[in-house]
Design a protein around this motif. Structure first.
Motif, mmCIF file in Angstrom:
data_model
loop_
_atom_site.group_PDB
_atom_site.id
_atom_site.type_symbol
_atom_site.label_atom_id
_atom_site.label_comp_id
_atom_site.label_asym_id
_atom_site.label_seq_id
_atom_site.Cartn_x
_atom_site.Cartn_y
_atom_site.Cartn_z
ATOM 1 N N THR A 41 -3.792 -2.906 -6.025
ATOM 2 C CA THR A 41 -2.418 -2.448 -6.195
ATOM 3 C C THR A 41 -1.516 -3.023 -5.115
ATOM 4 O O THR A 41 -0.439 -3.550 -5.402
ATOM 5 C CB THR A 41 -2.346 -0.907 -6.172
ATOM 6 N N TYR B 111 2.989 3.235 -8.182
ATOM 7 C CA TYR B 111 1.907 3.083 -7.208
ATOM 8 C C TYR B 111 0.760 4.079 -7.407
ATOM 9 O O TYR B 111 -0.404 3.663 -7.443
ATOM 10 C CB TYR B 111 2.454 3.160 -5.783
ATOM 11 N N ILE C 170 1.793 -4.817 -6.858
ATOM 12 C CA ILE C 170 3.147 -4.650 -6.307
ATOM 13 C C ILE C 170 3.845 -5.993 -6.086
ATOM 14 O O ILE C 170 4.986 -6.169 -6.506
ATOM 15 C CB ILE C 170 3.129 -3.771 -5.040
#
Length: 170
Positions: free
Chosen positions: A127, A115, A132
């Protein structure tokens, strides 16, 4: 399986994982999903154990990066997934737990480990809403393929899982 067989099988998995990255992937938006690498993580976890599974995950990630088809985000996640899948399988001898270990290790823990770097390169929104979910989807898809194939091998008696070892019948 002796060490020579395990090393040979690991090398074959590395070659298959590296080559297949150019041929078999799922294009989604701005990225590609590589379920074969996650399948190989589950396969190496069940057949070979943690050391070989981590080596396979590391080498495939490294070679994919050198070829330009990889991602620096795959390094921590893939190795954590292979390790968790191996440890859960070793403790229980249940393939579905290797599958769950790969999904949790690569998809969730790997995504969280990646992350900060992903946010730096992609931005926070990309992200959170792109990287993710795709990381989790990729690990789930590949681990599911691995689980299905290994289950078929068990039913056909091609793969024998005992308390001491996992072997492939000739």
């Amino acid at each position: 399986m002796n060490k020579t067989h395990k090393l040979t099988l690991t090398a074959m998995m590395i070659a298959i994982g590296t080559i297949s990255s150019n041929l078999f992937y799922i294009p989604i938006g701005f990225t590609k999903v590589f379920p074969v690498q996650h399948f190989l993580n589950v396969l190496s976890a069940v057949l070979l154990g943690p050391y070989y599974a981590i080596a396979q995950a590391f080498c495939v990630s490294l070679l994919r990066n050198l070829m330009g088809t990889g991602s620096i985000f795959a390094f921590p996640g893939s190795m954590v997934g292979a390790l968790l899948a191996s440890l859960l399988f070793l403790k229980t001898r249940k393939i579905y737990l290797a599958f769950i270990g790969e999904v949790i290790g690569t998809g969730i823990i790997g995504a969280l480990l990646s992350y900060p770097i992903a946010t730096l390169f992609l931005g926070q929104k990309a992200t959170l809403f792109g990287f993710i979910p795709l990381f989790i989807f990729s690990s789930f898809a590949g681990a599911l393929i691995g689980f299905i194939i290994l289950t078929v091998f068990l039913r056909k008696k091609v793969l024998i899982v005992s308390e001491n070892d996992t072997t492939i019948r000739n």
